[in-house]
Design a protein around this motif. Structure first.
Motif, short mmCIF file in Angstrom:
data_model
loop_
_atom_site.label_atom_id
_atom_site.label_comp_id
_atom_site.label_asym_id
_atom_site.label_seq_id
_atom_site.Cartn_x
_atom_site.Cartn_y
_atom_site.Cartn_z
N ILE A 46 14.48 43.62 -58.41
CA ILE A 46 15.41 42.52 -58.70
C ILE A 46 16.24 42.27 -57.44
CG2 ILE A 46 17.28 41.72 -60.18
CD1 ILE A 46 16.26 43.62 -62.33
N TYR A 47 16.38 41.01 -57.08
CA TYR A 47 17.06 40.64 -55.83
C TYR A 47 18.21 39.66 -56.08
CZ TYR A 47 12.96 42.46 -53.32
OH TYR A 47 11.95 43.25 -52.81
N ASP A 48 19.29 39.85 -55.33
CA ASP A 48 20.26 38.78 -55.15
C ASP A 48 19.71 37.85 -54.09
OD1 ASP A 48 22.03 39.78 -56.99
OD2 ASP A 48 23.29 40.81 -55.52
N VAL A 49 19.81 36.55 -54.33
CA VAL A 49 19.21 35.58 -53.41
C VAL A 49 20.23 34.52 -53.02
CG1 VAL A 49 17.34 33.91 -53.05
CG2 VAL A 49 16.96 35.93 -54.50
N ALA A 50 20.40 34.35 -51.72
CA ALA A 50 21.23 33.28 -51.18
C ALA A 50 20.32 32.27 -50.49
CB ALA A 50 22.25 33.83 -50.20
N VAL A 51 20.61 31.01 -50.65
CA VAL A 51 19.81 29.94 -50.04
C VAL A 51 20.72 29.04 -49.20
CG1 VAL A 51 18.22 28.03 -50.43
CG2 VAL A 51 18.28 29.94 -52.03
N ASN A 52 20.35 28.87 -47.95
CA ASN A 52 21.03 27.91 -47.09
C ASN A 52 20.07 26.74 -46.86
OD1 ASN A 52 23.00 26.86 -45.33
ND2 ASN A 52 21.90 27.68 -43.56
N GLN A 53 20.50 25.53 -47.18
CA GLN A 53 19.64 24.35 -47.09
C GLN A 53 20.27 23.32 -46.16
OE1 GLN A 53 19.86 21.57 -50.24
NE2 GLN A 53 21.53 22.62 -51.31
N TRP A 54 19.41 22.63 -45.39
CA TRP A 54 19.90 21.57 -44.54
C TRP A 54 18.77 20.60 -44.24
CZ3 TRP A 54 18.19 26.13 -42.66
CH2 TRP A 54 17.34 26.12 -41.55
N GLY A 55 19.13 19.43 -43.76
CA GLY A 55 18.14 18.41 -43.41
C GLY A 55 18.32 17.96 -41.98
N GLU A 56 17.29 17.35 -41.43
CA GLU A 56 17.38 16.84 -40.06
C GLU A 56 16.33 15.76 -39.86
OE1 GLU A 56 16.52 19.85 -37.18
OE2 GLU A 56 14.73 20.56 -38.23
N ASN A 57 16.59 14.91 -38.87
CA ASN A 57 15.56 13.98 -38.42
C ASN A 57 15.46 14.10 -36.90
OD1 ASN A 57 17.71 12.51 -37.33
ND2 ASN A 57 17.81 11.10 -39.08
N ALA A 58 14.82 13.18 -36.27
CA ALA A 58 14.59 13.29 -34.83
C ALA A 58 15.89 13.20 -34.04
CB ALA A 58 13.63 12.20 -34.38
N PHE A 59 16.98 12.73 -34.68
CA PHE A 59 18.21 12.46 -33.94
C PHE A 59 19.34 13.43 -34.25
CE2 PHE A 59 15.97 8.45 -34.75
CZ PHE A 59 15.69 8.07 -33.44
N THR A 60 19.37 13.96 -35.44
CA THR A 60 20.54 14.77 -35.82
C THR A 60 20.18 15.76 -36.92
OG1 THR A 60 22.86 14.66 -36.50
CG2 THR A 60 21.33 13.19 -37.63
N ARG A 61 21.04 16.77 -37.02
CA ARG A 61 20.95 17.72 -38.14
C ARG A 61 22.11 17.44 -39.08
NH1 ARG A 61 20.28 24.29 -38.17
NH2 ARG A 61 21.44 24.70 -40.09
N PHE A 62 21.80 17.32 -40.38
CA PHE A 62 22.80 16.96 -41.37
C PHE A 62 23.46 18.21 -41.95
CE2 PHE A 62 19.55 13.68 -41.29
CZ PHE A 62 20.33 12.57 -40.97
N PRO A 63 24.72 18.10 -42.33
CA PRO A 63 25.43 19.27 -42.88
C PRO A 63 24.65 19.92 -44.02
CG PRO A 63 26.94 17.44 -42.55
CD PRO A 63 25.55 16.89 -42.34
N GLY A 64 24.64 21.25 -44.01
CA GLY A 64 23.89 21.97 -45.03
C GLY A 64 24.78 22.49 -46.14
N GLU A 65 24.17 23.13 -47.11
CA GLU A 65 24.87 23.74 -48.24
C GLU A 65 24.27 25.11 -48.52
OE1 GLU A 65 24.83 21.26 -51.66
OE2 GLU A 65 26.01 19.65 -50.75
N SER A 66 25.13 26.03 -48.96
CA SER A 66 24.67 27.37 -49.33
C SER A 66 24.82 27.55 -50.82
CB SER A 66 25.48 28.44 -48.58
OG SER A 66 25.26 28.35 -47.19
N THR A 67 23.84 28.19 -51.42
CA THR A 67 23.80 28.37 -52.87
C THR A 67 23.37 29.79 -53.21
OG1 THR A 67 23.14 26.05 -53.13
CG2 THR A 67 22.87 27.48 -55.05
N GLU A 68 23.99 30.38 -54.22
CA GLU A 68 23.56 31.67 -54.75
C GLU A 68 22.71 31.42 -55.98
OE1 GLU A 68 24.25 34.67 -53.46
OE2 GLU A 68 25.52 33.91 -51.84
#
Length: 390
Positions: A46-68
């Motif tokens: 059994i694991y605790d799992v944290a997820v960090n998500q973000w998006g990007e395109n050819a020009f920029t990286r968009f602010p991400g979010e972290s979720t448990e």
């Protein structure tokens, strides 16, 4: 754009949550972990799992979010596949001893994304994934922009079975093995105190009906019978005394028993009789340093040492560079290279004072200025081969 990232993540998790359940309940799976703890693949648990998500395109990286996430249960099914409980979208495939592939199937696009990870210490892994372009097109429809990417960094930390559970299961397995297959004879190492007293580990003499030693004054042809004077089971120490009428004394003991705590980085050496059936009866020397002032799981009664030790070293002396005894060798770490443990001499002093007299503790070091070869030559006659039998 941040809203699109969140919605895409929500789609992924929704697919995961609606997968078919196998086995039938979380309780059943937790019992499986507990009952088969030593048979589990290292990835199972059994694991605790944290997820960090973000998006990007050819020009920029968009602010991400972290979720448990809710705790995740990974198990091996009857077909030999590793599954994420309640989630048919994710499967895990073993590549080698601690290397696995993390596979995510996207039903909308019929595409599987794969990333490789390393399971660290049997308890941690990171699995970075990206949603395939075809799935993004499927999820976002007309909102899709060419070159847009969505990424997830999963961090898994095992919480069950705990390290303590693995350790206790190993202890129980060892205990059962001893009960079922205990040899009629076994051996260990001990060393001299004054007045015919000898120190060793409790586990060396535990269960023995007859105990004798060899090596007094370097003589291995003579066996001396010994009796148990006192034991400290919690700290794995035993105090013995020669009860043989032929015994005439050890002679002047060349080392002192330390009454201080040694520091990390100090040079140390070990004398003992490891694996005599294959390594021979001659006393063996190994050298190293104090790696830590605490032992297994932070045990303050122990030093961690780098000097290699093997079965049969148990009960032997750990010397500092001056030739003083600073510890009693007790165990090695089965899951690590050259990690051993020795009981600090302050716990030996407590045992001696509770069942004998402090005067039996040697306090005069006559070899501190000798080279290592000279120290070993003098001290080895006071380190004994202990024979035990039922």
């Amino acid at each position: 754009m941040k809203k699109i990232i969140f919605l895409t993540f929500t789609v992924l998790i929704a697919v995961i949550s609606n997968a078919q359940i196998m086995p039938t309940s979380k309780v059943e799976l937790q019992i499986y972990y507990k009952d088969n703890i030593l048979k589990l693949d290292p990835i199972e648990g059994i694991y605790d799992v944290a997820v960090n998500q973000w998006g990007e395109n050819a020009f920029t990286r968009f602010p991400g979010e972290s979720t448990e996430l809710d705790p995740v249960m990974i198990y091996k099914d009857k077909n030999g596949s590793f599954k994420w409980y309640g989630n048919d979208q994710v499967t895990i495939k073993k590549v080698s001893s601690n290397v696995y592939n993390f596979n995510v199937f996207y039903s909308g696009s019929n595409v599987t994304g794969t990333t490789r990870f390393i399971l660290k210490e049997g308890r941690f892994f990171e699995a970075p994934t990206s949603i395939p372009d075809r799935q993004l097109r499927y999820d976002m429809g007309r909102n899709y922009q060419a070159g847009f990417q969505v990424h997830f960094d999963y961090t898994f930390s095992k919480t069950y079975p705990s390290e303590e559970m693995y350790y206790r299961a190993k202890e129980e397995e060892h205990r059962v093995a001893i009960e079922n297959n205990t040899p009629k004879q076994w051996s260990g190492t001990g060393f001299a105190l004054n007045d015919g007293y000898i120190v060793t580990n409790y586990h060396v003499i535990d269960g023995a009906k007859s105990i004798s030693i060899q090596g007094v004054k370097g003589n291995f042809d003579t066996h001396y019978a010994v009796t148990i004077v006192g034991c400290d089971k919690n700290n794995d120490l035993a105090l013995l005394k020669i009860s043989d009428s032929n015994f005439t004394g050890f002679g002047p003991i060349p080392y002192a028993i330390s009454n201080t705590t040694s520091e990390v980085g100090e040079d140390v050496f070990v004398l003992g009789y490891p694996l005599t059936s294959t390594m021979g009866d001659e006393i063996k020397l190994t050298t190293g340093i104090i790696s830590s002032r605490t032992g297994f799981q932070g045990d303050v009664a122990l030093y961690q040492i780098s000097a290699p030790i093997q079965p049969g070293n148990s009960g032997g002396p750990l010397f500092d560079k001056k030739g003083n005894v600073i510890g009693i060798v007790s165990a090695k770490h089965s899951g690590a290279e050259n990690v051993g443990y020795a009981i600090k001499t302050m716990y030996l002093r407590n045992l001696v004072e509770s069942c004998a007299n402090a005067s039996i503790i040697p306090t005069n070091n006559t070899i501190s200025t000798l080279a290592l070869t000279g120290k070993v030559k003098k001290e080895k006659s006071f380190v004994f081969f202990i024979n035990c039998s039922k």
